[in-house]
Scaffold this motif. Sequence first.
Motif, mmCIF file in Angstrom:
data_model
loop_
_atom_site.group_PDB
_atom_site.id
_atom_site.type_symbol
_atom_site.label_atom_id
_atom_site.label_comp_id
_atom_site.label_asym_id
_atom_site.label_seq_id
_atom_site.Cartn_x
_atom_site.Cartn_y
_atom_site.Cartn_z
ATOM 1 N N UNK A 157 0.857 -1.190 0.000
ATOM 2 C CA UNK A 157 0.000 0.000 0.000
ATOM 3 C C UNK A 157 0.889 1.235 0.000
ATOM 4 N N UNK A 158 0.510 2.254 -0.768
ATOM 5 C CA UNK A 158 1.333 3.469 -0.887
ATOM 6 C C UNK A 158 1.007 4.506 0.184
ATOM 7 N N UNK A 159 -0.274 4.660 0.477
ATOM 8 C CA UNK A 159 -0.722 5.628 1.483
ATOM 9 C C UNK A 159 -1.681 4.945 2.435
ATOM 10 N N UNK A 160 -1.535 5.233 3.726
ATOM 11 C CA UNK A 160 -2.451 4.742 4.749
ATOM 12 C C UNK A 160 -2.802 5.915 5.649
ATOM 13 N N UNK A 161 -4.059 6.335 5.599
ATOM 14 C CA UNK A 161 -4.494 7.530 6.329
ATOM 15 C C UNK A 161 -5.450 7.148 7.455
ATOM 16 N N UNK A 162 -5.230 7.742 8.620
ATOM 17 C CA UNK A 162 -6.060 7.495 9.796
ATOM 18 C C UNK A 162 -6.757 8.781 10.226
ATOM 19 N N UNK A 163 -8.050 8.675 10.507
ATOM 20 C CA UNK A 163 -8.819 9.815 11.011
ATOM 21 C C UNK A 163 -8.655 9.842 12.520
ATOM 22 N N UNK A 164 -7.738 10.661 13.007
ATOM 23 C CA UNK A 164 -7.386 10.669 14.428
ATOM 24 C C UNK A 164 -8.157 11.712 15.234
ATOM 25 N N UNK A 165 -8.359 12.892 14.638
ATOM 26 C CA UNK A 165 -9.021 13.987 15.364
ATOM 27 C C UNK A 165 -9.672 14.904 14.334
ATOM 28 N N UNK A 166 -10.996 15.030 14.424
ATOM 29 C CA UNK A 166 -11.721 15.828 13.431
ATOM 30 C C UNK A 166 -11.926 17.255 13.923
ATOM 31 N N UNK A 167 -12.292 18.127 13.002
ATOM 32 C CA UNK A 167 -12.591 19.512 13.379
ATOM 33 C C UNK A 167 -13.803 19.577 14.300
ATOM 34 N N UNK A 168 -14.654 18.555 14.262
ATOM 35 C CA UNK A 168 -15.831 18.522 15.135
ATOM 36 C C UNK A 168 -15.521 17.944 16.520
ATOM 37 N N UNK A 169 -14.375 17.265 16.649
ATOM 38 C CA UNK A 169 -14.047 16.656 17.938
ATOM 39 C C UNK A 169 -13.721 17.670 19.026
ATOM 40 N N UNK A 170 -13.547 18.929 18.645
ATOM 41 C CA UNK A 170 -13.323 19.959 19.655
ATOM 42 C C UNK A 170 -14.556 20.157 20.525
ATOM 43 N N UNK A 188 -1.188 17.887 -1.243
ATOM 44 C CA UNK A 188 -1.457 17.850 -2.687
ATOM 45 C C UNK A 188 -1.050 16.545 -3.372
ATOM 46 N N UNK A 189 -0.047 15.857 -2.816
ATOM 47 C CA UNK A 189 0.405 14.618 -3.463
ATOM 48 C C UNK A 189 -0.351 13.389 -2.975
ATOM 49 N N UNK A 190 -1.334 13.578 -2.108
ATOM 50 C CA UNK A 190 -2.126 12.444 -1.620
ATOM 51 C C UNK A 190 -2.972 11.873 -2.754
ATOM 52 N N UNK A 191 -2.838 10.590 -3.063
ATOM 53 C CA UNK A 191 -3.681 9.995 -4.111
ATOM 54 C C UNK A 191 -5.113 9.825 -3.616
ATOM 55 N N UNK A 192 -6.032 9.659 -4.555
ATOM 56 C CA UNK A 192 -7.415 9.396 -4.185
ATOM 57 C C UNK A 192 -7.506 8.132 -3.350
#
Length: 315
Positions: A100-113, A222-226
């Motif tokens: 896998x080239x990219x692995x993204x984790x949703x750690x803290x959202x703008x709503x989590x505040x 910007x270089x993050x693939x879909x």
Amino acid sequence: MASRFICVVVYLSDDDADRSYRQIQRGLITVSNPVRPNLVPTPRNGSSAASNDAPPRHIGIIMDGNGRWAVRHGLLRRQGHRRGFSRLPAVIDTAADLGVSWLSFYCWSTENWNRPVAEQCCVLGLIRQFVHTQLPYWQDRGLRFAWSGRRDRVGHQVHDQLVSAERVTANNSGMTVCLCVDYGGHVELAHAVCELARHAAAGRLNPARIDEKHIRTFLYQPDMPDVDLLIRTSGEQRVSNFLTWQSAYAEMSFPSTLWPDFSPSHLHQAIREYVDRDRRYGGLSAAVIPQGTTKDVVVGTRTSGSRDDETSVTA
């Protein structure tokens, strides 16, 4: 004397096979010509393998269920978050091994505040600690770190740790581990639009010529693939403002497993389901291409050479 050859076949579970392969890579086990456990389904009915048989290039994960896991086990929410972060190294290791080239984790959202201050401090502290402790290993494996999200609200200690990890690993060529911290898809797009408007007002950009490439230029990464595969644990079936632009064509997976119980075997299963799907991007599946079509039809891409290539058709 005739020589004898004895072959011993050992059947391993997904977790055991994955663990053994990682040990081979690190030199803990010596074998000749190690074979990676196969993730691609065997083609059915004698057909050739689907064009989607490669692992997803970019996997995004919404790590949901830490609080519910803690409640089920009679623990505090912060203990659920701590357990959740303990799952990341094995998942990262497995994804990197699979290519896998990219692995993204949703750690803290703008709503989590909107959560209690104590929980804010707990999660942000765990993010900082996690990056600090994992950074030497990421360097050894050649993994790159990226931070996607706002950079003006997380506090200087978290900010400095994440920025430092980006800088230290910038030249690594392995998989990119992206933590989405203070991230919201709508906020990211609003930020990009503001930057485009600023450049247009300064005369550096013609508004009439703005396209998708210009928008991507001003996203957080910007270089993050879909995103190819988006996984949300706990069984909830929504994307919650996660990588809104990048997930337009993502395949979705909603396992009922709570994130603190998520393991490499669950990742394997999600990828198996992914490679068995037919991604058409608005085109036609090979199974429904009309007979007598005179032009080549490109299946699984965003362009088509069929006679109806100017018409949007949902198969």
